[in-house]
Design an enzyme around this catalytic site. Structure first.
Site, PDB file in Angstrom:
ATOM      1  N   LYS A  12      49.379  38.010  39.723  1.00 40.84           N
ATOM      2  CA  LYS A  12      48.144  37.490  40.287  1.00 40.84           C
ATOM      3  C   LYS A  12      47.473  36.452  38.869  1.00 40.84           C
ATOM      4  CE  LYS A  12      46.555  40.970  43.164  1.00 40.84           C
ATOM      5  NZ  LYS A  12      45.731  42.069  43.410  1.00 40.84           N
ATOM      6  N   TYR A  52      44.696  37.583  52.622  1.00 42.96           N
ATOM      7  CA  TYR A  52      43.792  38.579  52.754  1.00 42.96           C
ATOM      8  C   TYR A  52      42.914  38.826  53.746  1.00 42.96           C
ATOM      9  CZ  TYR A  52      45.285  40.186  47.940  1.00 42.96           C
ATOM     10  OH  TYR A  52      46.064  40.420  46.863  1.00 42.96           O
ATOM     11  N   ASN A 115      44.024  43.012  38.515  1.00 43.90           N
ATOM     12  CA  ASN A 115      45.127  44.075  38.346  1.00 43.90           C
ATOM     13  C   ASN A 115      46.547  43.581  38.449  1.00 43.90           C
ATOM     14  OD1 ASN A 115      45.006  43.557  41.142  1.00 43.90           O
ATOM     15  ND2 ASN A 115      44.503  45.659  41.910  1.00 43.90           N
ATOM     16  N   HIS A 118      50.213  41.968  43.067  1.00 44.08           N
ATOM     17  CA  HIS A 118      50.266  42.215  44.768  1.00 44.08           C
ATOM     18  C   HIS A 118      51.513  42.804  44.951  1.00 44.08           C
ATOM     19  CE1 HIS A 118      49.815  42.337  48.834  1.00 44.08           C
ATOM     20  NE2 HIS A 118      50.990  41.761  48.802  1.00 44.08           N
ATOM     21  N   GLU A 129      54.106  38.744  55.269  1.00 44.93           N
ATOM     22  CA  GLU A 129      53.846  38.072  54.026  1.00 44.93           C
ATOM     23  C   GLU A 129      54.964  37.101  53.471  1.00 44.93           C
ATOM     24  OE1 GLU A 129      52.513  41.173  51.375  1.00 44.93           O
ATOM     25  OE2 GLU A 129      50.853  41.662  52.562  1.00 44.93           O
TER      26      GLU A 129
HETATM   27  P1  ATP Z   1      47.329  44.373  46.622  1.00 48.46           P
HETATM   28  O1  ATP Z   1      47.129  44.227  48.260  1.00 48.46           O
HETATM   29  O2  ATP Z   1      46.615  43.122  45.901  1.00 48.46           O
HETATM   30  O3  ATP Z   1      48.513  44.693  46.365  1.00 48.46           O
HETATM   31  P2  ATP Z   1      46.466  47.025  47.090  1.00 48.46           P
HETATM   32  O4  ATP Z   1      47.261  47.141  48.167  1.00 48.46           O
HETATM   33  O5  ATP Z   1      46.785  48.214  45.930  1.00 48.46           O
HETATM   34  O6  ATP Z   1      46.458  45.632  46.354  1.00 48.46           O
HETATM   35  P3  ATP Z   1      44.079  46.717  48.670  1.00 48.46           P
HETATM   36  O7  ATP Z   1      43.241  47.798  49.107  1.00 48.46           O
HETATM   37  O8  ATP Z   1      45.317  46.103  49.532  1.00 48.46           O
HETATM   38  O9  ATP Z   1      44.998  47.272  47.529  1.00 48.46           O
HETATM   39  O10 ATP Z   1      43.048  45.461  48.112  1.00 48.46           O
HETATM   40  C1  ATP Z   1      43.627  44.100  47.805  1.00 48.46           C
HETATM   41  C2  ATP Z   1      42.835  43.958  46.452  1.00 48.46           C
HETATM   42  O11 ATP Z   1      41.556  43.793  46.530  1.00 48.46           O
HETATM   43  C3  ATP Z   1      43.293  44.865  45.364  1.00 48.46           C
HETATM   44  O12 ATP Z   1      44.406  44.660  44.679  1.00 48.46           O
HETATM   45  C4  ATP Z   1      42.095  44.366  44.420  1.00 48.46           C
HETATM   46  O13 ATP Z   1      42.493  43.375  43.506  1.00 48.46           O
HETATM   47  C5  ATP Z   1      41.037  44.082  45.444  1.00 48.46           C
HETATM   48  N1  ATP Z   1      40.039  45.192  45.477  1.00 48.46           N
HETATM   49  C6  ATP Z   1      40.295  46.250  46.211  1.00 48.46           C
HETATM   50  N2  ATP Z   1      39.206  47.274  46.148  1.00 48.46           N
HETATM   51  C7  ATP Z   1      38.244  46.496  45.459  1.00 48.46           C
HETATM   52  C8  ATP Z   1      37.053  46.833  44.968  1.00 48.46           C
HETATM   53  N3  ATP Z   1      36.443  48.033  45.391  1.00 48.46           N
HETATM   54  N4  ATP Z   1      36.452  45.979  44.344  1.00 48.46           N
HETATM   55  C9  ATP Z   1      37.094  44.803  43.937  1.00 48.46           C
HETATM   56  N5  ATP Z   1      38.281  44.497  44.081  1.00 48.46           N
HETATM   57  C10 ATP Z   1      39.265  45.173  45.131  1.00 48.46           C
HETATM   58 MG    MG Z   2      47.116  45.689  49.760  1.00 50.38          MG
END
Ligand code: ATP
Ligand code: MG
Length: 138
Positions: A12, A52, A115, A118, A129
């Protein structure tokens, strides 16, 4: 038994900006993933919103899209036995504060919104994807 899978990964914009890309790519190779594609890219807002779309009703959606288009990122296709779960294990929990020691998000993530990486959350979504950016690799 072999269960060779492909998953979609992103380094990211936070991790690219902090110059962690090479360290993350090294971790990926050390953990036995074959990197089938690696493509730096700067997403448009439309690409981020499409990627997303599943989160479009979540309160953090606008913040997430703004962040993902804030700078260049690196898109990857990774192949390994059970790649979808193996890559999520190597990334660690979504929130870096909860990610296990030695995982990518523990080492390189700053907070839940920034974080570092992804990873696809299922084999079905990995295909969708990968298909969005590397249709020849689905
Ligand atoms: P990713 O899809 O990015 O791999 P993930 O599957 O672990 O991450 P998801 O629940 O799909 O988590 O959320 C997608 C992304 O949205 C997260 O990686 C994070 O960067 C962001 N995100 C999730 N929850 C929050 C939150 N409460 N506040 C801010 N950003 C969030
Ligand atoms: Mg995710």
């Amino acid at each position: 038994m072999h269960n060779l899978e492909r998953t979609f990964a992103i380094i990211k914009p936070d991790a690219v900006l902090a110059d962690y890309s090479d360290d993350i790519l090294n971790m990926i190779e050390e953990n036995g993933f074959d990197i089938l594609a690696v493509r730096p890219h700067h997403w448009t807002r439309e690409q981020a919103e499409q990627f997303y779309a599943i989160h479009k009703n979540r309160p953090f959606f606008g913040e997430l899209v703004d962040f993902m288009i804030s700078g260049p990122l690196v898109m990857l296709v990774l192949e390994k036995e059970n790649a979808v779960a193996a890559w999520r294990d190597l990334m660690g929990a979504t929130n870096p504060d909860e990610a296990a020691a030695g995982t990518i998000r523990n080492l390189y993530g700053a907070n839940i919104g920034h974080n570092a990486t992804h990873g696809s959350d299922s084999l079905e979504n990995a295909k969708i994807e990968i298909g969005q950016f590397f249709p020849e690799l689905v």
